[in-house]
Structures are given as C-alpha cells and as structure tokens.
Design a protein around this motif. Structure first.
Motif, short mmCIF file in Angstrom:
data_model
loop_
_atom_site.label_atom_id
_atom_site.label_comp_id
_atom_site.label_asym_id
_atom_site.label_seq_id
_atom_site.Cartn_x
_atom_site.Cartn_y
_atom_site.Cartn_z
N LYS A 129 0.83 -1.20 0.00
CA LYS A 129 0.00 0.00 0.00
C LYS A 129 0.86 1.26 0.00
N LEU A 130 2.17 1.08 0.15
CA LEU A 130 3.08 2.21 0.22
C LEU A 130 3.27 2.86 -1.15
N PRO A 131 3.61 4.15 -1.18
CA PRO A 131 3.99 4.79 -2.45
C PRO A 131 5.31 4.26 -2.96
N VAL A 132 5.41 4.11 -4.26
CA VAL A 132 6.59 3.53 -4.91
C VAL A 132 7.24 4.56 -5.83
N LEU A 133 8.55 4.72 -5.70
CA LEU A 133 9.35 5.50 -6.64
C LEU A 133 10.09 4.54 -7.56
N LEU A 134 9.92 4.72 -8.86
CA LEU A 134 10.72 3.97 -9.82
C LEU A 134 12.15 4.51 -9.80
N TYR A 135 13.08 3.68 -10.22
CA TYR A 135 14.49 4.10 -10.25
C TYR A 135 15.10 3.59 -11.54
N ASN A 136 15.31 4.52 -12.48
CA ASN A 136 15.87 4.19 -13.79
C ASN A 136 17.33 4.61 -13.83
N ILE A 137 18.22 3.64 -13.93
CA ILE A 137 19.66 3.92 -13.88
C ILE A 137 20.36 3.10 -14.96
N PRO A 138 20.28 3.52 -16.23
CA PRO A 138 20.84 2.74 -17.33
C PRO A 138 22.33 2.45 -17.19
N GLY A 139 23.07 3.35 -16.57
CA GLY A 139 24.51 3.16 -16.42
C GLY A 139 24.87 1.96 -15.56
N ARG A 140 23.98 1.55 -14.67
CA ARG A 140 24.24 0.41 -13.80
C ARG A 140 23.45 -0.83 -14.20
N SER A 141 22.27 -0.64 -14.76
CA SER A 141 21.41 -1.79 -15.06
C SER A 141 21.47 -2.21 -16.53
N VAL A 142 22.06 -1.37 -17.37
CA VAL A 142 22.27 -1.63 -18.81
C VAL A 142 20.99 -1.42 -19.63
N ILE A 143 19.84 -1.36 -18.97
CA ILE A 143 18.59 -1.13 -19.70
C ILE A 143 18.01 0.22 -19.31
N ASN A 144 17.20 0.78 -20.22
CA ASN A 144 16.54 2.06 -19.97
C ASN A 144 15.04 1.83 -19.84
N LEU A 145 14.47 2.29 -18.73
CA LEU A 145 13.02 2.30 -18.58
C LEU A 145 12.50 3.42 -19.46
N SER A 146 11.84 3.08 -20.56
CA SER A 146 11.47 4.06 -21.57
C SER A 146 10.44 5.05 -21.05
N VAL A 147 10.32 6.16 -21.76
CA VAL A 147 9.29 7.15 -21.44
C VAL A 147 7.92 6.50 -21.46
N GLU A 148 7.66 5.73 -22.50
CA GLU A 148 6.33 5.11 -22.66
C GLU A 148 6.01 4.17 -21.50
N THR A 149 6.98 3.36 -21.09
CA THR A 149 6.74 2.43 -19.99
C THR A 149 6.60 3.19 -18.67
N THR A 150 7.40 4.24 -18.48
CA THR A 150 7.28 5.06 -17.27
C THR A 150 5.88 5.66 -17.17
N LEU A 151 5.39 6.21 -18.28
CA LEU A 151 4.07 6.84 -18.26
C LEU A 151 2.96 5.79 -18.07
N ARG A 152 3.17 4.62 -18.58
CA ARG A 152 2.21 3.53 -18.37
C ARG A 152 2.18 3.16 -16.89
#
Length: 288
Positions: A129-152
């Motif tokens: 039930k807690l609020p969640v902050l996404l964390y997009n860090i391509p330099g460490r995870s090698v993948i990028n959470l896209s704009v489209e997926t973030t907005l979804r």
C-alpha cells in the motif's frame, strides 16, 4: 505522500569488521536531517551498498531508520532487485518495518523487455500500500526504462514518481506528460537545477551528504524565483557534484564524510578504498 525536494541516498556505516555500525548510523541520520536538511532518506539503495547487504541487514536498517528519524524525515526503502519475487518479498517486509515508501530499481543483468519491466514494477506496487518511486539507472542496469513504460506505470495509483538518471530529454518528456501526482526526480546531482527548470520536482542525491544544506538553499531560491542566486549556488556546488564520483559510488562520499568527522567506515568488497591519488584529490576538493 510527498517525499520532499531533497532526498538523500544514504550510505551504510560500517565498523572495522565491516559490520553495520549502529551508533554511527544514528549519528548519520541525525546529521542528514538536522544539518544537511534532507526531506527523505533512501535506505539500502545503491549508495547504501545494497548489493552487499543481506535481507536481515536491510530489514534491520529499515526498522532502525524509521525509529531514529522519528518522523523528522520520510524513510524510503530500497527493495528492488533483478528478481521480481525477491523484490516483492522484501517490499512486504519493508512495509511491515514501518517505512514511508519504496524505491524500486530497474532489474539489472537479466535485461528484461519493456513489458517485463512493466510487469516487474506492477508486481512490486501491487504487493504494498506504500507509495513507490521507480528508479531508472541505465549506467548500472544496462537497460533504460522508456518514457512510454514510465508513463504507463504512472497510471498505477501508488507509483508516485521516478528517480531517472537517463538524460534531460527523457526527464522533460516524462515531466510534461505524466499525471499531476507523479513526480520526477533526477538521480544526477549536477542536473538538480536543470531538472527543476524543465518541470521536475527534486533530486535523489549523494552530494547532499556533504553539501545538502547548500542544495536545499539552491532549490528554495529557484522555487522563490531567484534564479540568479540558484545558479550561483549550482556553480558553487558543481565541483562537489562531479568530484564525489571520481571513485565508484559510494567510495568517495564515505571517505569525504570521514574527512568531515563522521566515521562511516570503508566499503565492502568488491569496492575498495580510494587510491592515494584519489584520496588526495578528495582532500583538496573538501578544502576548497
């Protein structure tokens, strides 16, 4: 839930045996809240050396931070990993520990698709039930959470924002198109002022361990319309923004805290202490 404008991604203090130093952890939490003016603290994020912490240590840190902060700052638990089931499990434990929110990093190493990323974060959000902050860090995870997926993902009610380290263009598009409740934070200290200027909300910071009060003044100056003073504070802070990343994070900031009289100890392997040249660089940085 408003986590505020200045969120510090807190280091984890260790003693000489590389165990958590609870006395120094208490001092650090007080210092970050009272002296460096942090609105919220991320516990067990990358800067907290989360890859080397056991679940038992993480849970103990969550509970300790909640008790020590005593409502003076929000406590955000880093519970993400590259294993969705494990992330869900740790998220549930964090909620039981009394934290105020969750920071969920993009899964690293296994390189999921955008649909896989969506389902991963959706599962974490639905587990609490807690609020969640996404964390997009391509330099460490090698993948990028896209704009489209973030907005979804922003359509899920308790996903309330993102810490995005991609680039200013991506932050701009997200800030423009996201729902009103969804807040955009930069994860790059040097982009704090620029992030505010394009409609972002704040910063999840490492440098705030050392110059948090100045960063808070910069943010306040900008919000009050004194852009000139905000720019001056940004320029004043810029060497620190860059210099604290001369070593792999959090090697430099832990060393810098030691120079400031806060003995937070060293780092766990595979990280190592600063080299002689790096240590001299950091000494000069803090003396200027």
């Amino acid at each position: 839930m408003d986590f505020g404008r200045l969120i510090t991604a807190m280091v984890t203090p260790f003693d000489k045996q590389q165990e958590i130093d609870w006395g120094q952890t208490a001092k650090l939490i007080d210092y970050l809240i009272e002296e460096q003016r942090s609105d919220s603290l991320v516990v067990c994020g990358t800067t907290g050396e989360s890859p080397t912490l056991s679940d038992e240590e993480k849970l103990a840190l969550f509970r300790f931070a909640v008790k020590q902060s005593n409502g003076r700052a929000k406590i955000i638990a880093g519970t993400g990993s590259n294993d969705t089931r494990h992330s869900v499990h740790l998220t549930k434990l964090a909620e039981e520990a009394g934290v105020d929110g969750i920071l969920a990093v993009t899964p690293y190493y296994n390189k999921p698709s955008q649909e896989g990323l969506y389902q991963h974060f959706k599962a974490m959000a639905e587990a609490t039930k807690l609020p969640v902050l996404l964390y997009n860090i391509p330099g460490r995870s090698v993948i990028n959470l896209s704009v489209e997926t973030t907005l979804r993902l922003a359509q899920i009610p308790n996903i309330v924002g993102t810490k995005d380290c991609a680039n200013l263009e991506q932050l701009t598009v997200i800030a423009t198109a996201a729902p009103a409740h969804f807040k955009v934070y930069s994860g790059d200290d040097s982009m704090t002022l620029a992030t505010l200027a394009i409609g972002g909300y704040g910063i999840v910071s490492v440098s705030s361990h050392i110059i948090g009060s100045t960063m808070k003044s910069m943010i306040e100056a900008y919000l009050q319309g004194d852009v000139k003073h905000a720019a001056e504070l940004h320029q004043q802070s810029f060497p620190m923004f860059k210099g604290l990343f001369e070593c792999p994070n959090p090697v430099a900031v832990k060393y810098a805290l030691g120079l400031r009289g806060l003995s937070v100890g060293g780092v766990r392997l595979p990280l190592v202490a600063p080299s002689e040249a790096e240590a001299l660089f950091l000494q000069n940085l803090l003396n200027n």
